[in-house]
Design an enzyme around this catalytic site. Sequence first.
Site, PDB file in Angstrom:
ATOM      1  N   ALA A 148       2.495   6.129  -2.794  1.00  0.00           N
ATOM      2  CA  ALA A 148       3.637   6.990  -3.125  1.00  0.00           C
ATOM      3  C   ALA A 148       3.784   7.134  -4.631  1.00  0.00           C
ATOM      4  O   ALA A 148       4.030   8.234  -5.151  1.00  0.00           O
ATOM      5  CB  ALA A 148       4.913   6.432  -2.510  1.00  0.00           C
ATOM      6  N   VAL A 164       0.822  -1.204   0.000  1.00  0.00           N
ATOM      7  CA  VAL A 164       0.000   0.000   0.000  1.00  0.00           C
ATOM      8  C   VAL A 164       0.861   1.261   0.000  1.00  0.00           C
ATOM      9  O   VAL A 164       0.567   2.232  -0.696  1.00  0.00           O
ATOM     10  CB  VAL A 164      -0.954  -0.012   1.217  1.00  0.00           C
ATOM     11  CG1 VAL A 164      -1.694   1.316   1.343  1.00  0.00           C
ATOM     12  CG2 VAL A 164      -1.945  -1.171   1.098  1.00  0.00           C
ATOM     13  N   ASP A 165       1.943   1.258   0.773  1.00  0.00           N
ATOM     14  CA  ASP A 165       2.796   2.440   0.893  1.00  0.00           C
ATOM     15  C   ASP A 165       3.409   2.823  -0.449  1.00  0.00           C
ATOM     16  O   ASP A 165       3.412   3.988  -0.847  1.00  0.00           O
ATOM     17  CB  ASP A 165       3.898   2.168   1.913  1.00  0.00           C
ATOM     18  CG  ASP A 165       4.053   3.306   2.910  1.00  0.00           C
ATOM     19  OD1 ASP A 165       3.308   4.293   2.810  1.00  0.00           O
ATOM     20  OD2 ASP A 165       4.923   3.207   3.785  1.00  0.00           O
ATOM     21  N   ASP A 166       3.995   1.855  -1.148  1.00  0.00           N
ATOM     22  CA  ASP A 166       4.592   2.149  -2.445  1.00  0.00           C
ATOM     23  C   ASP A 166       3.547   2.521  -3.479  1.00  0.00           C
ATOM     24  O   ASP A 166       3.813   3.307  -4.389  1.00  0.00           O
ATOM     25  CB  ASP A 166       5.399   0.943  -2.927  1.00  0.00           C
ATOM     26  CG  ASP A 166       6.772   0.916  -2.302  1.00  0.00           C
ATOM     27  OD1 ASP A 166       7.664   1.617  -2.802  1.00  0.00           O
ATOM     28  OD2 ASP A 166       6.952   0.212  -1.299  1.00  0.00           O
ATOM     29  N   ARG A 188      -0.822   7.972   5.675  1.00  0.00           N
ATOM     30  CA  ARG A 188      -0.409   8.347   4.325  1.00  0.00           C
ATOM     31  C   ARG A 188      -1.457   7.967   3.285  1.00  0.00           C
ATOM     32  O   ARG A 188      -1.633   8.658   2.281  1.00  0.00           O
ATOM     33  CB  ARG A 188       0.951   7.731   4.005  1.00  0.00           C
ATOM     34  CG  ARG A 188       2.094   8.541   4.568  1.00  0.00           C
ATOM     35  CD  ARG A 188       3.395   8.217   3.870  1.00  0.00           C
ATOM     36  NE  ARG A 188       3.768   6.831   4.047  1.00  0.00           N
ATOM     37  CZ  ARG A 188       4.402   6.366   5.117  1.00  0.00           C
ATOM     38  NH1 ARG A 188       4.717   7.179   6.097  1.00  0.00           N
ATOM     39  NH2 ARG A 188       4.726   5.101   5.199  1.00  0.00           N
TER      40      ARG A 188
END
Length: 630
Positions: free
Chosen positions: A379, A374-376, A450
């Site tokens: 981003a 999810v983070d990548d 985020r």
Amino acid sequence: MKSRISAGINQLIEKLKKDQSPTGSWDYPFETGISTDCYMIILLRTLEIHDENLIIQLTERIISKQEKNGAWKLYYDEGEGNITATIEAYYALLYSGYYSKKDPLIKKARQYIVANGGLDSAHLLAKLMLAMTGQLKWPARFPLPLELILLPPTFPINFYSFSVFGRANMAPIMILANRKYQIRLENSPDLSDLYTRKMDYNRDSFHFNNTEDWRSLCATIEKGIKSLMGMPSYIHKLATEQTKQYMLARIEPDGTFLGYFSSTFLMIFALLSLGYSKKDPIIIRAVKGLKSMQCEINGLIHIQYTNASVWNTSLISYALQEAGVSPKHQMADRANNYLISQQHYKYGDWIIHNPSSSPGGWGFANNNTLHPDVDDTTASLRAITRNVLSTPAYRQSWERGVLWTLSMQNNDGGWPAFERNTNSNLVGILPIDKADFLLTDPSSADLTGRTLEFLCSYTNLSKNHKAIKEGMNWLLHNQERDGSWYGRWGICYIYGTWAAVTGLRSAAVRENHHSIKAASNWLCSIQNPDGGWGESCKSDSKQVYVPLKSSTLTHTAWAVDALIAVSNKPTKAINAGINFLLNQLHQKDWTTDYPEGQGMAGDFYIHYHSYRFIFPLLAFAHYQNKYLTH
């Protein structure tokens, strides 16, 4: 202030422009101490691959990190040393053949190890490595039976109860522990001098905590295994084959097992235990893949645990554009084209807990095609945002990425890293040290914050959308009493608080909301006299904020960015933080190399070489855009 910030932004942009690779990516090192360097030496010697140049270079880096007392540390303020890292270094240096027990540096390392508990004090993964290379005896019974892989996902605890990272490491470990496999060559070092007085080779040194809860859960697992149809020998054979196929089906194009050093290292030994030759093409390709992870840091070779090319590139592209670089500028355009090429089109294990979704995420590394996170993904989506309206290819990637991100929300309202709902309370009962880090993937403040910030700032979703409301509620209910949030993937409370605050503010939570005020007050209360912020890696083990007593660029940038999100005008704390960043932007000392990320509390820390550029640039850009453009 205005001219200084403008100059700081320009300097960082020029630095990033210089460091961009021909592919459009940024390949700054993903540095994780010396463990991977040590294990690479041990692997090459075990496989009798005589790459002497690489082995010598790795020993040089390992020796360069030794402390005066003979120990090795994971981070600057850890104390006298880290017993596991020191054992790993001692073993690797001896196995390299370029050092002997008579060498003064080796003698000092041995003294430290013996004085701090010997091999008995190593953490679990190190003990497993020592067992498979013949230095320790395998435990009579490993907590996870091999047949666990045959239990259906509907069973209370099953193989897919664990996170994908946990499965990647546990699959080969289950094979090795079941077979009690050992391989020890004639030239292998003898580590028996590191046994404590109460310890010998035949003693079980794994110390699994067999609590009543675990015994009850173990009985349930055994009952489930016995309920499987077939003779025990057939069931065991089937489990072995299925575990092997689980690994082989997840080998990446570069030959590594899901792109991680540890899982690939363990897979190689597991395949050897199953009768594979040391020269089998699968093993040779795996070793080649691990070798390809090497990078150079200060003139020394380091084997990365994985690479951070996608993560670096997505964050840098976004930061550059926030700082005024046009998405059509060659630097941003090349970066975003690279990111588009890295989007996933394959189904990975995430589909097991998220069966109604389609591929669309991004992974962390450029050798990662199977397990997006999810983070990548958020981003990368931030980075390509400004291209979406003008370029159809970006629009398609955008829509797939947004839908995948929304589909990954946990039932509790937060977001995990890799898979939905892999945070079973039963995993916590397992008598495995750090099981909560190794085997679970819970909602976290950093991921949830985020993701909220992305959805609220870069999509047209209403602030009343169910996903946004549930994400907000998760953050509000998981704030610490002091006003901070714990960040699972960074160091630690400053990181989590930055992500949570920016997420909540994007979701229209007002600056005078009690949660935001508490977070702002907490950040101001921990600011250092020099205007910066710094947090110790000890925070993750102690589960409470521990000050570093020195300021770092990254922690300061996170704190300043969070406070900018809260305040409509620059405050004393914000200006002091900005001044610290400007004054220290080009300084290099021990804080420059201090870890900013974590993977396993007390055992695994990450120094992102890109962060000293990314986050100050982002803080400068947000300060300029909010306070200096009117």
